[in-house]
Design a protein around this motif. Structure first.
Motif, PDB file in Angstrom:
ATOM      1  N   ILE A  23       0.839  -1.208   0.000  1.00 33.06           N
ATOM      2  CA  ILE A  23       0.000   0.000   0.000  1.00 33.06           C
ATOM      3  C   ILE A  23       0.869   1.251   0.000  1.00 33.06           C
ATOM      4  CG2 ILE A  23      -1.801   1.241   1.249  1.00 33.06           C
ATOM      5  CD1 ILE A  23      -2.722  -1.401   2.405  1.00 33.06           C
ATOM      6  N   ILE A  24       1.993   1.220   0.770  1.00 32.76           N
ATOM      7  CA  ILE A  24       2.894   2.372   0.803  1.00 32.76           C
ATOM      8  C   ILE A  24       3.514   2.595  -0.569  1.00 32.76           C
ATOM      9  CG2 ILE A  24       5.079   3.214   1.752  1.00 32.76           C
ATOM     10  CD1 ILE A  24       4.308   1.970   4.407  1.00 32.76           C
ATOM     11  N   GLU A  25       3.912   1.512  -1.243  1.00 28.09           N
ATOM     12  CA  GLU A  25       4.502   1.661  -2.571  1.00 28.09           C
ATOM     13  C   GLU A  25       3.506   2.288  -3.544  1.00 28.09           C
ATOM     14  OE1 GLU A  25       5.891  -2.101  -3.804  1.00 28.09           O
ATOM     15  OE2 GLU A  25       7.461  -2.252  -2.273  1.00 28.09           O
ATOM     16  N   ARG A  26       2.290   1.795  -3.524  1.00 25.45           N
ATOM     17  CA  ARG A  26       1.279   2.403  -4.421  1.00 25.45           C
ATOM     18  C   ARG A  26       0.992   3.856  -4.024  1.00 25.45           C
ATOM     19  NH1 ARG A  26      -0.888  -2.879  -4.193  1.00 25.45           N
ATOM     20  NH2 ARG A  26      -2.266  -2.339  -2.448  1.00 25.45           N
TER      21      ARG A  26
ATOM     22  N   SER B  47      -0.108   9.114   1.360  1.00 26.94           N
ATOM     23  CA  SER B  47       0.699   8.468   2.398  1.00 26.94           C
ATOM     24  C   SER B  47      -0.169   7.499   3.175  1.00 26.94           C
ATOM     25  CB  SER B  47       1.297   9.511   3.352  1.00 26.94           C
ATOM     26  OG  SER B  47       2.100  10.443   2.648  1.00 26.94           O
ATOM     27  N   VAL B  48       0.523   6.536   3.842  1.00 26.88           N
ATOM     28  CA  VAL B  48      -0.192   5.479   4.565  1.00 26.88           C
ATOM     29  C   VAL B  48       0.422   5.350   5.952  1.00 26.88           C
ATOM     30  CG1 VAL B  48      -0.872   3.062   4.597  1.00 26.88           C
ATOM     31  CG2 VAL B  48      -0.661   4.281   2.411  1.00 26.88           C
ATOM     32  N   VAL B  49      -0.440   5.102   6.936  1.00 23.69           N
ATOM     33  CA  VAL B  49      -0.009   4.839   8.307  1.00 23.69           C
ATOM     34  C   VAL B  49      -0.753   3.602   8.782  1.00 23.69           C
ATOM     35  CG1 VAL B  49       0.064   5.670  10.680  1.00 23.69           C
ATOM     36  CG2 VAL B  49       0.463   7.263   8.787  1.00 23.69           C
ATOM     37  N   LEU B  50       0.009   2.634   9.338  1.00 23.28           N
ATOM     38  CA  LEU B  50      -0.593   1.446   9.947  1.00 23.28           C
ATOM     39  C   LEU B  50      -0.426   1.569  11.448  1.00 23.28           C
ATOM     40  CD1 LEU B  50      -1.892  -1.379   9.802  1.00 23.28           C
ATOM     41  CD2 LEU B  50       0.446  -2.317   9.662  1.00 23.28           C
ATOM     42  N   ALA B  51      -1.540   1.704  12.152  1.00 21.89           N
ATOM     43  CA  ALA B  51      -1.523   1.819  13.608  1.00 21.89           C
ATOM     44  C   ALA B  51      -1.784   0.461  14.218  1.00 21.89           C
ATOM     45  CB  ALA B  51      -2.570   2.827  14.066  1.00 21.89           C
ATOM     46  N   GLY B  52      -1.006   0.166  15.283  1.00 21.37           N
ATOM     47  CA  GLY B  52      -1.141  -1.123  15.941  1.00 21.37           C
ATOM     48  C   GLY B  52      -2.469  -1.250  16.656  1.00 21.37           C
TER      49      GLY B  52
ATOM     50  N   TYR C 255      -4.495   4.263   7.996  1.00 23.92           N
ATOM     51  CA  TYR C 255      -4.821   5.680   7.735  1.00 23.92           C
ATOM     52  C   TYR C 255      -4.245   6.048   6.362  1.00 23.92           C
ATOM     53  CZ  TYR C 255      -5.855   6.025  12.737  1.00 23.92           C
ATOM     54  OH  TYR C 255      -6.362   5.836  13.993  1.00 23.92           O
ATOM     55  N   PHE C 256      -5.084   6.588   5.507  1.00 24.17           N
ATOM     56  CA  PHE C 256      -4.677   7.029   4.175  1.00 24.17           C
ATOM     57  C   PHE C 256      -4.752   8.567   4.146  1.00 24.17           C
ATOM     58  CE2 PHE C 256      -6.304   2.792   3.839  1.00 24.17           C
ATOM     59  CZ  PHE C 256      -5.485   2.140   2.937  1.00 24.17           C
TER      60      PHE C 256
ATOM     61  N   GLU D 144       3.636   1.454  11.419  1.00 19.12           N
ATOM     62  CA  GLU D 144       4.363   1.593  10.171  1.00 19.12           C
ATOM     63  C   GLU D 144       3.735   2.745   9.382  1.00 19.12           C
ATOM     64  OE1 GLU D 144       6.963  -0.219   9.300  1.00 19.12           O
ATOM     65  OE2 GLU D 144       6.919  -1.569  11.038  1.00 19.12           O
ATOM     66  N   TYR D 145       4.585   3.499   8.653  1.00 19.08           N
ATOM     67  CA  TYR D 145       4.049   4.641   7.905  1.00 19.08           C
ATOM     68  C   TYR D 145       5.002   4.993   6.777  1.00 19.08           C
ATOM     69  CZ  TYR D 145       7.226   6.949  11.178  1.00 19.08           C
ATOM     70  OH  TYR D 145       8.320   7.285  11.926  1.00 19.08           O
ATOM     71  N   SER D 146       4.485   5.816   5.858  1.00 26.37           N
ATOM     72  CA  SER D 146       5.267   6.230   4.693  1.00 26.37           C
ATOM     73  C   SER D 146       6.477   7.043   5.121  1.00 26.37           C
ATOM     74  CB  SER D 146       4.398   7.061   3.739  1.00 26.37           C
ATOM     75  OG  SER D 146       3.307   6.301   3.290  1.00 26.37           O
ATOM     76  N   SER D 147       7.519   6.957   4.312  1.00 27.75           N
ATOM     77  CA  SER D 147       8.773   7.640   4.628  1.00 27.75           C
ATOM     78  C   SER D 147       8.575   9.162   4.579  1.00 27.75           C
ATOM     79  CB  SER D 147       9.857   7.221   3.626  1.00 27.75           C
ATOM     80  OG  SER D 147      11.042   7.963   3.844  1.00 27.75           O
ATOM     81  N   GLY D 148       9.140   9.850   5.564  1.00 26.43           N
ATOM     82  CA  GLY D 148       9.086  11.311   5.620  1.00 26.43           C
ATOM     83  C   GLY D 148       7.835  11.870   6.237  1.00 26.43           C
TER      84      GLY D 148
END
Length: 562
Positions: free
Chosen positions: A104-107, A114-119, A197-198, A133-137
């Motif tokens: 998802i982050i690559e796409r 940007s994408v954020v994965l919350a635990g 989170y998108f 985990e989340y997109s770089s920057g």
């Protein structure tokens, strides 16, 4: 301190321009109409533009949210399919998290979001402290706390809100508006619920809205300029004939009675110009008729006055003979001789006044000025009027300052003014009140000299103060006048004051007497701005009005001059 001279120079440069601008604004109806039209148009255009911008922004954001929600639903469905395919094998939790979020982050990197994965709930550390985990920057402060609070449990519905997307890179911190959408997925490896989170930026929508705003501002500016130009042209068509009419009216007022407006067309302005020209023609004809009638009247008065002098002289000689021999006549004849002598005196005074009036009307009256002590003139007049005052039982009191009151005047004319005022005051005073005297006061300053004559007689009724200087006017025509006035005394006094460039003013109230004030410049040709003596007596109400007779005629005034 050094700034004060600079501010003063700036004000000296700015003040005359402001005054000219204010003068132009007051005098130009065209400028006021154009300005008010432009202001109202600007208000309307601003209101309409604001509504259009609001609708455009709402439409752009609504469309973007619909697209974003569809894209998020597709991503979440794809993620759930991939998780379901991997649920039958033994997979590490961390590996499954990366398998979930990395595609998802690559796409997102390729599509601009940007994408954020919350635990799961209770994760340590929490999302804002680096968990997930989340997109770089991407800075995790981009995820609003309100949206995090929405996903504090399991089986939460997809939700979205606006946010400020914050990114950190080597160039620094960058912020941009965006939309964030949150959705929950269950990880088979541990059976716990995670939140994706998108974050979609609204850069394109912002640029589009800025483009629309610039277009609206440009269109509004051009529209206001067009409105101002059209208003100026329309008002010019109306104002220009009015200005021409004003200029022609000014020339008519200056005596150029042949001036007329040009008439072109058949519209309302042309009909107005035609009516104006008709009015000017009628006024010119009536003014010429009045001038001819006035000239004939003045010529008649002058001719009759001169023609009457010869027979009057003959009658005077015969009357003198009869008056001198009246002691030899019987009482009735002697009384007739005395009456004839008195009436001849009265008639001769009237004839002298008529000749003086005719000289004023013909513009032949001139001044013969000399610097004199006005106190001597007043005392001389009072002494001459003392027999009349004794006959009426009236005291005449003269008050003058210690410093002589001097002025450049025509002694004969000033003496005639004061004589008229004093004899009128004696004639109208109350003889049965010995405590109330006719008071004559003098005063002067650097520019003017003044004489006031105050009586406590019958006074002037409301409206009579405007008529006291009219020719042949009397407050009570039926009352017997022991002074034998002709009714022209104050009219001649008015002309004498006018000739000096001075003021002759009157104040009066019924039952409280009257006061007349003569003010003349101390130096011949001077201009009066005030009087050294008050017009309204100290024992009277200061709000009473007066009549001012000066170089410009008769105008209303209070204590000071016109």
């Amino acid at each position: 301190m050094a700034t004060r001279p600079a501010l003063r120079r700036l004000w000296n440069w700015l003040a005359p321009r402001l005054r000219r601008g204010l003068t132009f604004w007051r005098r130009s109806i065209q400028a006021r109409v154009v300005a008010s039209t432009v202001v109202l148009s600007a208000v309307v255009v601003s209101g309409v533009g604001w509504i259009l911008l609001q609708q455009t922004r709402d439409g752009l954001v609504r469309h973007r949210v619909e697209v974003v929600q569809g894209e998020v639903d597709a991503e979440v469905a794809d993620a759930q399919d991939r998780l379901a395919a991997a649920s039958g094998t033994e997979v590490n939790v961390g590996r499954q998290q990366r398998d979930l979020v990395d595609p998802i982050i690559e796409r997102g990197d390729s599509r601009g979001y940007s994408v954020v994965l919350a635990g799961p709930e209770g994760q340590d550390p929490p999302l804002r402290n680096g968990g997930g985990e989340y997109s770089s920057g991407l800075d995790l402060v981009s995820v609003p706390e309100s949206l995090e609070a929405h996903f504090d449990g399991v089986n939460r519905a997809t939700a979205w809100t606006y946010t400020q997307i914050v990114r950190r890179n080597a160039d620094g911190i960058h912020r941009e508006p965006g939309v964030i959408v949150g959705s929950q997925v269950q990880l088979p490896a541990d059976g716990k619920t995670y939140t994706l989170y998108f974050l979609f930026p609204l850069t394109e929508e912002k640029d589009t809205l800025a483009l629309v705003t610039r277009a609206l501002l440009t269109a509004a500016g051009l529209l206001l300029a067009l409105v101002a130009g059209l208003t100026w042209l329309v008002t010019r068509q109306v104002v220009t004939p009015i200005r021409m009419a004003r200029q022609v009216a000014e020339r008519l007022a200056a005596g150029r009675l042949q001036e007329r407006l040009q008439v072109s067309g058949e519209d309302d302005l042309a009909r107005l110009a035609y009516s104006f020209n008709q009015m000017a023609t009628n006024l010119q004809r009536q003014i010429r008729q009045l001038e001819e009638l006035s000239w004939v009247q003045r010529r008649f008065v002058s001719d009759v006055s001169h023609e009457l002098r010869t027979p009057l002289t003959t009658v005077r000689m015969a009357s003198d003979v009869l008056h001198d021999a009246r002691e030899d006549f019987d009482p009735a004849t002697a009384r007739s001789a005395e009456l004839m002598q008195a009436e001849l005196d009265r008639f001769e005074n009237l004839l002298v006044d008529l000749l003086e009036i005719s000289r004023f009307d013909a513009g032949a009256a001139v001044l013969s000025t000399e610097n004199v002590h006005l106190g001597d003139v007043v005392r001389r007049v009072v002494e001459a009027a003392q027999p009349l005052a004794d006959q009426r039982g009236v005291r005449v009191v003269v008050q003058e300052p210690a410093v002589p009151v001097r002025a450049d005047v025509d002694v004969r004319r000033v003496e005639r003014i004061v004589r008229n005022l004093v004899t009128n005051a004696i004639d109208h005073a109350l003889a049965d009140d010995p405590t109330e005297a006719v008071l004559v006061r003098l005063a002067s300053d650097d520019e003017a000299a003044a004489i006031t004559v105050r009586d406590h007689g019958v006074g002037l009724a409301p409206g009579e103060a405007s008529m006291v200087f009219n020719r042949f006017w009397r407050s009570d025509p039926a009352r017997t006048r022991t002074s034998g006035g002709t009714g022209l005394g104050l009219a001649i006094a008015q002309e004498d004051a006018h000739l000096h460039g001075g003021w002759l003013q009157a104040w009066g109230r019924t039952g409280q007497g009257a006061q007349f004030r003569l003010t003349v410049p101390r130096h011949a040709g001077g201009t009066l701005r005030h009087s050294p003596l008050p017009l309204i007596p100290e024992d009277a109400v200061s709000s009473d009005a007066a009549i001012v007779v000066g170089p410009s005629g008769v105008v209303p005034a209070l204590e000071e001059g016109p």
